[in-house]
Design a protein around this motif. Structure first.
Motif, PDB file in Angstrom:
ATOM      1  N   ARG A  28       0.830  -1.213   0.000  1.00 18.38           N
ATOM      2  CA  ARG A  28       0.000   0.000   0.000  1.00 18.38           C
ATOM      3  C   ARG A  28       0.861   1.258   0.000  1.00 18.38           C
ATOM      4  N   VAL A  50      -4.763  11.977  -2.348  1.00 20.61           N
ATOM      5  CA  VAL A  50      -5.914  11.450  -1.603  1.00 20.61           C
ATOM      6  C   VAL A  50      -7.174  11.536  -2.458  1.00 20.61           C
ATOM      7  N   TYR A  54      -7.014   7.706  -4.249  1.00 20.83           N
ATOM      8  CA  TYR A  54      -7.953   6.978  -3.396  1.00 20.83           C
ATOM      9  C   TYR A  54      -9.404   7.273  -3.750  1.00 20.83           C
ATOM     10  N   VAL A  56     -11.375   9.875  -3.113  1.00 23.72           N
ATOM     11  CA  VAL A  56     -12.134  10.321  -1.942  1.00 23.72           C
ATOM     12  C   VAL A  56     -12.467  11.804  -2.122  1.00 23.72           C
ATOM     13  N   ARG A  62     -13.804  10.876   5.720  1.00 27.24           N
ATOM     14  CA  ARG A  62     -12.972   9.832   5.099  1.00 27.24           C
ATOM     15  C   ARG A  62     -11.732  10.457   4.444  1.00 27.24           C
ATOM     16  N   TRP A  63     -11.937  11.596   3.787  1.00 25.91           N
ATOM     17  CA  TRP A  63     -10.807  12.276   3.129  1.00 25.91           C
ATOM     18  C   TRP A  63      -9.780  12.715   4.184  1.00 25.91           C
ATOM     19  N   ASN A  65      -9.248  11.498   7.182  1.00 30.27           N
ATOM     20  CA  ASN A  65      -8.569  10.311   7.724  1.00 30.27           C
ATOM     21  C   ASN A  65      -7.521   9.775   6.740  1.00 30.27           C
ATOM     22  N   LYS A  66      -7.902   9.717   5.483  1.00 32.87           N
ATOM     23  CA  LYS A  66      -6.980   9.213   4.460  1.00 32.87           C
ATOM     24  C   LYS A  66      -5.796  10.169   4.302  1.00 32.87           C
ATOM     25  N   ALA A  69      -3.371   9.551   7.051  1.00 30.49           N
ATOM     26  CA  ALA A  69      -2.638   8.302   6.801  1.00 30.49           C
ATOM     27  C   ALA A  69      -1.563   8.504   5.732  1.00 30.49           C
ATOM     28  N   VAL A  70      -1.921   9.208   4.662  1.00 28.22           N
ATOM     29  CA  VAL A  70      -0.964   9.470   3.579  1.00 28.22           C
ATOM     30  C   VAL A  70       0.152  10.384   4.068  1.00 28.22           C
TER      31      VAL A  70
END
Length: 161
Positions: A28, A50, A54, A56, A62-63, A65-66, A69-70
């Motif tokens: 990933r 993102v 992804y 999103v 959700r965006w 959070n992603k 993470a990114v």
């Protein structure tokens, strides 16, 4: 506790380019890095990654959070440093290709110029000077003088004040 991935990256740098997959870099993380690395230089951003990679919608939970993470992956795996090295690498390849193309062009132009000079010299040898008008004679003389001066690295003409 095992070694941190960053330590392994530093050892690996001695042998492999930094933009290659790093030891212990998961699928990933690697996939996201490749997508980030391959974005157009002037459009490369984590926000765009993102949104597009992804898929999103911006502004959603959700965006966000992603994006966190990114951002973490980017920092952990030193994406900025890696893409800068990759960009320099691509630039070096492009410059080398351009220099080679220029060298090939120059060689081709030299061959053409030599062939043209040989043809012109053949034509001049076959000409009867009596067939030249005074204007043509002067033009031949002027052009010959200019070519000689250029061949010797001198200016085409000399002017006096």
């Amino acid at each position: 506790m095992g070694r941190k991935p960053i330590e392994e990256v530093r050892v690996k740098e001695l042998f492999d380019p930094i933009w290659e997959r790093q030891p212990r870099e998961g699928d990933r993380a690697w996939g996201a890095f490749v997508a980030y690395r391959d974005m157009p230089l002037n459009e490369r951003s984590l926000r765009r990654l993102v949104t597009e990679y992804y898929n999103v919608a911006p502004g959603t939970k959700r965006w966000r959070n992603k994006f966190r993470a990114v951002s973490y992956l980017s920092s952990k795996w030193r994406w900025r440093e890696r893409v800068e090295a990759y960009d320099r690498h691509l630039d070096e390849i492009a410059q080398k290709a351009r220099r080679k193309a220029i060298e090939e062009m120059n060689e081709r132009h030299i061959r053409i110029a030599r062939a043209m000079v040989m043809k012109a010299a053949e034509r001049l040898r076959d000409m009867d000077p009596e067939e030249l008008s005074p204007t043509e004679t002067r033009q031949f003389f002027d052009y010959g003088v200019r070519l000689e001066r250029l061949a010797l690295g001198e200016p085409e003409s000399v002017t006096r004040d």
